[in-house]
Design an enzyme around this catalytic site. Structure first.
Site: not given
Length: 320
Positions: A235, A283
């Site tokens: 994250r 991502h």
């Protein structure tokens, strides 16, 4: 169609992938696709389940009859940190395809740094033919994986197959066969052994900003790669980006591969784009396969309807 109540879909994914996957998903119940403008004002009080990724903040106020919320990804901080949620089970997305993709990214990046990928890419651009003399083997390099959940445990197994020396860390002690593990009390020892640090931690109050200068400076500096390397596909909020950039500039870190960032998309003005010792991916390390996501949700709903407990339910206290 049966008299079953609807499932509402609110996924900030590529629109075409959601539409395509929905053609064969949930054949026995109505579907309310919030990506369809026709559903913008629809009454959602009859919806029984929600499948979400960064949904409209009003969704949970409108869908008052939900029995469970399904995250569209392995992470759930996008829900826990941004919404006032009803007291319902929140289910993480766990699937072979997502797990395999994450491990592929981790292995790709570890091998890239092991085999001087950044240096050779630079030489190719400059049309330089030069073999780098020092070439350690995977067995010479210790990869430390922070986060030993489903994704981390799979990455560990596959890194070991590639020959790396692998160790693992989690906040609470975990036992994984064939793996030396460390817990919160032994972070110092873990970092001191690590040449390539792999971040696969969930984002919680305990992990927010955990990757900072103090942590990077405790990584092994005498290893075969000429300095420590940081990989993060967990994250973005777990890394202090200002300190990360400074450490990459001053040599505290030799290099980094980053798939997640504090703010996404990554700002075009961020120095990370142009730093020669950084690899940026958008991502994309373990992008959710929407068809697999819907199969996962269908399987969990079937469990619930047959009287079995849901799997992969998030502990709201720990945040994962």
């Amino acid at each position: 169609m049966s008299g079953k109540r609807p499932v509402v879909i609110d996924l900030r994914f590529a629109r075409e992938s959601v539409v395509s996957a929905l053609r064969s998903a949930f054949p026995d119940r109505p579907v309310i696709d919030m990506g369809d403008a026709a559903n913008a004002e629809r009454d959602l009080t009859d919806a029984e389940f929600a499948v979400v990724w960064k949904p409209d903040p009003a969704l949970f106020r409108r869908a008052t009859g939900l029995r469970a919320i399904f995250s569209g990804g392995a992470g759930v901080d996008h829900i826990l940190s941004a919404y006032e949620l009803p007291d319902l089970p929140i289910v993480r997305f766990v699937d072979r395809s997502l797990t395999d993709r994450m491990s592929e990214w981790v292995i790709w990046q570890c091998l890239h740094h092991l085999r001087n990928g950044i240096a050779y890419a630079s030489q190719q651009r400059e049309r330089v033919w030069h073999e780098i003399a020092e070439q350690p083997e995977a067995r010479d390099v210790t990869v430390g994986v922070m986060g030993l959940g489903v994704l981390g445990a799979d990455a560990v197994r596959k890194l070991k197959v590639m020959g790396f020396d692998v160790i693992g860390w989690s906040r609470r002690a975990k036992s994984i066969e064939g793996l030396e593990t460390f817990d919160a009390a032994n972070l110092e020892a873990f970092l001191g052994r690590t040449d390539i640090l792999v971040g696969l931690l969930p984002l919680t109050d305990d992990t927010r900003g955990i990757y900072d200068r103090a942590l990077y400076s405790r990584l092994r500096r005498t290893g075969p790669l000429g300095g420590p390397i940081f990989l993060n596909a967990g994250r973005g909020g777990s890394q202090n980006e200002t300190e990360l950039i400074a450490c990459l500039a001053d040599g505290t870190l030799k290099a980094a591969s980053l798939d997640v960032f504090e703010k996404e998309p990554l700002d075009p003005e961020s120095p990370l784009w142009s730093m020669p010792n950084v690899i940026v991916t958008p991502h994309a390390a373990a992008a959710s396969d929407v068809r697999a996501l819907f199969r996962h949700v269908e399987a969990q709903i079937a469990r619930l309807e047959s009287g079995l407990p849901l799997e992969f339910v998030v502990d709201r206290v720990s945040g994962y």
